[in-house]
Motif scaffolding. Structure first.
Motif, mmCIF file in Angstrom:
data_model
loop_
_atom_site.group_PDB
_atom_site.id
_atom_site.type_symbol
_atom_site.label_atom_id
_atom_site.label_comp_id
_atom_site.label_asym_id
_atom_site.label_seq_id
_atom_site.Cartn_x
_atom_site.Cartn_y
_atom_site.Cartn_z
ATOM 1 N N VAL A 57 0.861 -1.179 0.000
ATOM 2 C CA VAL A 57 0.000 0.000 0.000
ATOM 3 C C VAL A 57 0.896 1.228 0.000
ATOM 4 N N ALA A 58 0.470 2.258 -0.713
ATOM 5 C CA ALA A 58 1.193 3.531 -0.716
ATOM 6 C C ALA A 58 0.227 4.656 -0.386
ATOM 7 N N VAL A 59 0.717 5.641 0.337
ATOM 8 C CA VAL A 59 -0.040 6.844 0.667
ATOM 9 C C VAL A 59 0.732 8.029 0.110
ATOM 10 N N TYR A 60 0.060 8.841 -0.697
ATOM 11 C CA TYR A 60 0.676 10.035 -1.272
ATOM 12 C C TYR A 60 -0.165 11.243 -0.880
ATOM 13 N N GLY A 61 0.485 12.311 -0.437
ATOM 14 C CA GLY A 61 -0.236 13.514 -0.068
ATOM 15 C C GLY A 61 0.376 14.749 -0.671
ATOM 16 N N ARG A 62 -0.452 15.753 -0.849
ATOM 17 C CA ARG A 62 0.046 17.023 -1.382
ATOM 18 C C ARG A 62 -0.718 18.165 -0.741
ATOM 19 N N ILE A 63 0.029 19.165 -0.300
ATOM 20 C CA ILE A 63 -0.543 20.381 0.256
ATOM 21 C C ILE A 63 -0.364 21.495 -0.766
ATOM 22 N N ARG A 64 -1.461 22.131 -1.162
ATOM 23 C CA ARG A 64 -1.338 23.244 -2.105
ATOM 24 C C ARG A 64 -0.506 24.347 -1.461
ATOM 25 N N ASN A 65 0.534 24.780 -2.178
ATOM 26 C CA ASN A 65 1.404 25.805 -1.616
ATOM 27 C C ASN A 65 2.105 26.558 -2.723
ATOM 28 N N GLN A 66 2.588 27.727 -2.408
ATOM 29 C CA GLN A 66 3.369 28.544 -3.337
ATOM 30 C C GLN A 66 4.305 29.386 -2.496
ATOM 31 N N PRO A 67 5.521 28.857 -2.201
ATOM 32 C CA PRO A 67 6.424 29.579 -1.296
ATOM 33 C C PRO A 67 6.686 31.020 -1.719
ATOM 34 N N GLU A 68 6.699 31.296 -3.015
ATOM 35 C CA GLU A 68 6.950 32.658 -3.479
ATOM 36 C C GLU A 68 5.891 33.632 -2.959
ATOM 37 N N LEU A 69 4.670 33.125 -2.715
ATOM 38 C CA LEU A 69 3.593 33.955 -2.170
ATOM 39 C C LEU A 69 3.497 33.870 -0.655
ATOM 40 N N GLN A 70 3.956 32.758 -0.072
ATOM 41 C CA GLN A 70 3.692 32.501 1.341
ATOM 42 C C GLN A 70 4.840 32.869 2.278
ATOM 43 N N GLN A 71 6.071 32.927 1.760
ATOM 44 C CA GLN A 71 7.195 33.280 2.628
ATOM 45 C C GLN A 71 7.164 34.778 2.929
ATOM 46 N N PRO A 72 7.270 35.181 4.188
ATOM 47 C CA PRO A 72 7.282 36.613 4.512
ATOM 48 C C PRO A 72 8.478 37.323 3.870
ATOM 49 N N ALA A 73 8.308 38.594 3.623
ATOM 50 C CA ALA A 73 9.400 39.396 3.054
ATOM 51 C C ALA A 73 10.618 39.339 3.964
ATOM 52 N N ASP A 92 -4.831 16.326 -10.489
ATOM 53 C CA ASP A 92 -6.182 16.775 -10.842
ATOM 54 C C ASP A 92 -6.890 17.360 -9.631
ATOM 55 N N SER A 93 -6.748 16.703 -8.480
ATOM 56 C CA SER A 93 -7.437 17.179 -7.286
ATOM 57 C C SER A 93 -6.917 18.540 -6.834
ATOM 58 N N THR A 94 -5.604 18.706 -6.761
ATOM 59 C CA THR A 94 -5.037 19.951 -6.242
ATOM 60 C C THR A 94 -5.122 21.097 -7.245
ATOM 61 N N HIS A 95 -5.409 20.795 -8.513
ATOM 62 C CA HIS A 95 -5.547 21.843 -9.520
ATOM 63 C C HIS A 95 -7.008 22.130 -9.874
ATOM 64 N N GLY A 96 -7.920 21.514 -9.134
ATOM 65 C CA GLY A 96 -9.329 21.804 -9.364
ATOM 66 C C GLY A 96 -9.922 21.162 -10.593
ATOM 67 N N LEU A 97 -9.312 20.093 -11.072
ATOM 68 C CA LEU A 97 -9.822 19.371 -12.243
ATOM 69 C C LEU A 97 -10.624 18.157 -11.791
ATOM 70 N N PRO A 98 -11.543 17.679 -12.619
ATOM 71 C CA PRO A 98 -12.254 16.443 -12.264
ATOM 72 C C PRO A 98 -11.297 15.259 -12.258
ATOM 73 N N LEU A 99 -11.566 14.264 -11.431
ATOM 74 C CA LEU A 99 -10.655 13.122 -11.329
ATOM 75 C C LEU A 99 -10.679 12.256 -12.580
ATOM 76 N N ASP A 100 -11.702 12.413 -13.404
ATOM 77 C CA ASP A 100 -11.708 11.702 -14.688
ATOM 78 C C ASP A 100 -11.272 12.629 -15.823
ATOM 79 N N GLU A 101 -10.413 13.598 -15.491
ATOM 80 C CA GLU A 101 -9.939 14.557 -16.485
ATOM 81 C C GLU A 101 -9.350 13.881 -17.725
ATOM 82 N N PRO A 102 -8.602 12.763 -17.618
ATOM 83 C CA PRO A 102 -8.097 12.132 -18.840
ATOM 84 C C PRO A 102 -9.207 11.758 -19.812
#
Length: 890
Positions: free
Chosen positions: A505-521, A842-852
């Motif tokens: 079994v494998a578990v894969y996770g992803r947190i939507r992030n964009q360090p260029e926007l989220q890191q303080p000046a 597909d999930s983290t980009h707001g696409l349907p899971l049957d996008e293909p």
């Protein structure tokens, strides 16, 4: 598939062609493995794997650079190239069209003792690659004119590899370790030898070695083994065996100690202490594998140099050949660091291992990990085919199970003995690769002068009947991915895809992030420091204890904004517990922070001056406005200005369940998967509103040109790029993707490859791509070529882009592009890792899971005028920004 009785097996085999001699109808009691040897000596292994409706074929010719004539080390490699130039009954154009229409997943590689040709195709198309391989085994067209064209491309490949300092080091290492043997050179070849190579020499090499009695055919996928064996017998049994020439011997000589000093274009330096190790055929091979794993363990003394602040990374790696192998203790030091001191530290660690022996616990962990790895191979159809090919064609074994049995027998005493015998400093090659200074990017002048090159689409190719019938089908593919989706109360989206092809079994996770926007000046680099700190354990388990817990269940784990764990199914819940502990409760200890902070700052200093970084940044600067967030960069001073509290604050703001998707795939039920995820991730909570993670739209770029000097390169790497007014949700996205298949898809049968490589030999590789996200889109073309060929290559690229705008693509091109994209859908389900990756994307980009399948419906409806209109509206050939890494083409 039901288990067959021995009587039923014998009866079924009686229906096979007389030319097939059954060796083992059922291997090791496994009804999904069938072996046979044809009367002409061709060995065949068929392995049933039902992960997806796909199949991989691999033809392994037992010949490589070892058998090359003296003075012509690249002969086997050159012949591999010519195998794509056509055979009697199958022209090069037909082969390219067929390969593209089957999904474009075909290629080849040449090693010292082996040359492989492989296809991965939809299972319904199995007969097509078997026809191709039978035709190529029966005969080959090798004309001097075709070799002259291909020689230009293969010499570009040589230039590309010689532009990599690490490859140059590897060739020197082979020469030192294996002097006086065929292993002293790899399979690439040299320009001077290719200049003297003739088509007649290649044809003679083919006639000597490309024979059924010198080949092993491996077929893995969703097939019926007995029916597949009958088809193999029908296609291959008429190919005559040949008397093979004698093979060169490998007479190993003692290795004198030596030190190599080289430069590198990497942002860091490398210290390598290299030893000869047992080869595949050695009775000590399994013990050598375990020794290398013990030395590479994150609980071992080599890796301990990293948390001690003495190395950016340290470990042990190995490469193996039949008669011998090589292993190297690797240490990474920052630019300007003390390479000699790190080398001494590494050698002291190795000396202690030789004197005191290896820890029994690490030996047991290494054995568990290696044995579990064979079960994980089943999660990929091409990966399982590779495992069988390696076992049979390289290691001289009957199956991968043979190595499992050998590993199981390894004792601590065996590993200690191999360490004493092989880790001998008196016979070690030490290499120091020191980062070299690269020049800053400079603005370049545009290319002047016009030159005419033929870029018109080729004439339609009539396919052989066996291919035309199979590839005429254009239909919506059937997907085997049917995930079960649910939401946790804390906002985590959980996707479960049960699979039964392996006990893992494998578990894969992803947190939507964009360090260029989220890191303080002023805190640039905080995301990098945090990422490194996940390796220092949890609030309940320190670094060593956490790694031991993973080792105890043969699991591999990573944490961060992209996190994962893979483990045997029996240990699924424990694996999820450990993953959640690391992801949700990282220790972030103050002493480790100080070490990682210094390491990150020193790496950053070297990275800012490295050609790769300067090249990527030059491309970005040419495409985005001056104040764009993507231009923010970590500096040594911003990293050294961080406090541990900054890292903790960033963690709590960026790591949130309501931005997270988790995919569970493997031998687990949806209910069991959800129960484990809820138990260990359900208590995760977010505070405050979620941060912005999407970049804003930007204006279109203007044309420019820049050159990033790289003293290590003899070949230019060129990128032509531009912003698009299209994003991931634009209606014209699918028309642009379909057009890009005409330009650059389908392996060889595309416009750019034909014009820049096949017809002119200007480049070794060329490909175009679309990179589309929520609010932005980029189109780029990349190629590698000699500096004096860069201008001509660019002209051909621009002409091809304008041709896409000036006339509709041909009916043949459109159908081939559709076939490629449609068949790629099941091919993308040929491994559990690829399935999970697509679901996460597909999930983290707001696409349907049957996008293909959504995309497939668009492709089927699109017309040539619609593709032309999309290219007219969105692609701007005259606004491309050009960025070159390497010698200035001017």
């Amino acid at each position: 598939m039901p288990r067959l009785s021995r009587r039923m097996c014998v009866w079924a085999l009686a229906l096979l062609p007389a030319a097939v001699i059954a060796v083992n109808a059922v291997a090791a009691g496994n009804p999904d493995v069938l072996r046979a040897t044809l009367s002409n000596g061709l060995r065949v292994v068929i392995v049933r794997n039902t992960l997806a409706p796909v199949v991989t074929t691999q033809v392994n010719y037992l010949v490589g650079s070892n058998e090359a004539p003296a003075g012509f080390p690249g002969t086997a490699h050159a012949l591999e190239h010519m195998m794509f130039r056509g055979s009697p009954g199958l022209s090069a154009d037909q082969l390219m069209d067929i390969s593209a229409a089957m999904g474009g997943n075909a290629n080849a590689d040449t090693q010292q003792t082996l040359t492989q040709y492989y296809f991965t195709v939809p299972a319904e198309d199995l007969e097509v690659p078997l026809h191709i391989e039978a035709i190529r085994m029966r005969g080959l067209d090798v004309s001097q004119a075709d070799w002259e064209k291909e020689r230009g491309a293969i010499e570009q490949e040589v230039a590309n590899d010689l532009s990599n300092p690490q490859y140059v080091f590897y060739t020197q290492l082979l020469a030192a370790l294996f002097k006086g043997t065929p292993y002293a050179h790899d399979a690439l070849g040299t320009r001077p030898s290719f200049d003297k190579t003739s088509a007649a020499m290649l044809k003679a090499f083919y006639a000597s070695w490309y024979a059924p009695n010198n080949a092993i055919l491996v077929i893995v996928g969703d097939v019926r083994p007995r029916a597949t064996l009958a088809l193999v017998g029908k296609l291959f049994s008429g190919i005559p065996a040949r008397k093979l020439p004698p093979r060169p011997g490998v007479e190993l000589q003692p290795v004198p100690a030596e030190t190599l000093n080289l430069s590198t274009d990497l942002p860091y330096g490398l210290s390598l202490t290299t030893f000869r190790l047992p080869g595949y055929l050695s009775p000590d091979y399994a013990a050598g594998v375990v020794l290398a794993d013990v030395l590479n363990s994150q609980r071992g003394s080599l890796y301990a140099l990293v948390p001690e602040g003495k190395a950016l990374y340290a470990g042990f790696q190995r490469n193996t050949l039949p008669a011998a192998g090589l292993g190297y203790a690797l240490g990474v030091f920052p630019k300007g660091g003390d390479a000699a001191a790190l080398t001494r530290e590494i050698q002291e660690v190795l000396a202690r291992v030789v004197k005191a022996g290896v820890p029994a616990d690490l030996v047991a962990a290494a054995k568990r990990s290696e044995i579990a790895a064979f079960e994980f191979e089943k999660n990929s159809v091409p990966g399982l085919a590779n495992a069988w090919s390696s076992a049979l064609a390289l290691q001289g074994r009957q199956s991968p199970d043979d190595l499992i049995a050998a590993l199981d027998k390894v004792t601590v005493a065996d590993v200690d003995r191999v360490a004493r015998q092989y880790l001998d400093r008196e016979h070690a090659i030490v290499a120091i690769l020191t980062p070299q200074q690269s020049g800053k990017p400079v603005a370049g002048k545009g290319f002047g002068g016009a030159e005419s090159f033929a870029a018109a689409p080729g004439k339609p190719v009539q396919l052989p009947h066996w291919a035309a019938q199979a590839l005429s089908r254009l239909h919506l593919p059937q997907s085997t991915v049917r995930p079960v989706v649910s939401m946790l109360a804390n906002g985590i989206r959980l996707i479960v895809q049960p699979e039964e092809v392996s006990g893992t079994v494998a578990v894969y996770g992803r947190i939507r992030n964009q360090p260029e926007l989220q890191q303080p000046a002023g805190k640039e680099g905080v995301a990098d420091v945090l990422d490194q700190l996940f390796g220092y354990g949890t609030t309940s388990l320190d670094r060593i204890a956490f790694q031991k817990a993973l080792d105890d269940i043969a699991a591999s784990e990573t944490a961060g904004t992209q996190f994962s764990v893979e483990a045997p199914a029996a240990h699924f819940e424990r694996a999820v517990q450990l993953l959640a502990d690391n992801e949700l409760h990282p220790a972030l200890p103050e002493p480790a922070f100080k070490v990682v902070q210094m390491q990150t700052a020193r790496f950053t200093a070297g990275n800012l001056e490295s050609p790769d970084y300067l090249f990527r940044r030059a491309i970005i600067k040419a495409l985005v406005p001056a104040n764009d967030p993507t231009l923010r960069e970590a500096l040594p001073q911003s990293v050294m200005g961080l406090q541990l509290e900054d890292v903790q604050t960033y963690y709590h703001r960026a790591y949130r369940p309501d931005l997270t998707t988790i995919v569970v795939i493997g031998q687990v039920t949806p209910a069991a998967a959800r129960a484990a995820i809820v138990k260990y991730f359900g208590g995760w909570r977010a505070a405050g509103p979620p941060p912005a993670t999407d970049l804003n739209a930007i204006p279109l770029n203007t044309p420019s040109r820049s050159v990033v000097p790289d003293r290590s390169r003899v070949q230019d790497q060129v990128v032509l790029a531009e912003n698009l007014g299209v994003n991931l949700f634009s209606a014209d996205r699918y028309a642009l993707e379909l057009g890009n298949e005409v330009l650059s898809g389908g392996l060889f049968a595309n416009r750019l490859y034909q014009d820049l490589r096949v017809k002119t030999g200007l480049v070794y590789y060329v490909h175009s791509s679309l990179d589309l996200i929520r609010n932005r889109g980029t189109f780029q073309v990349e190629y590698g070529c000699d500096p004096d060929k860069a201008a001509r290559a660019r002209m051909l690229v621009v002409r091809n882009l304008k041709a896409m705008q000036n006339a509709p693509v041909t009916a043949t091109e459109l159908k081939r592009a559709k076939a490629t994209l449609l068949r790629q859908i099941p091919l993308d389900e040929s491994s559990t890792g690829r399935i999970a990756e697509h679901l996460l994307y597909d999930s983290t980009h707001g696409l349907p899971l049957d996008e293909p399948l959504v995309a497939a419906r668009h492709y089927l409806r699109l017309t040539a005028p619609q593709v032309q209109a999309a290219y007219q509206h969105w692609i701007r050939p005259d606004d491309l920004v050009e960025t070159v890494k390497g010698p200035d083409p001017e």
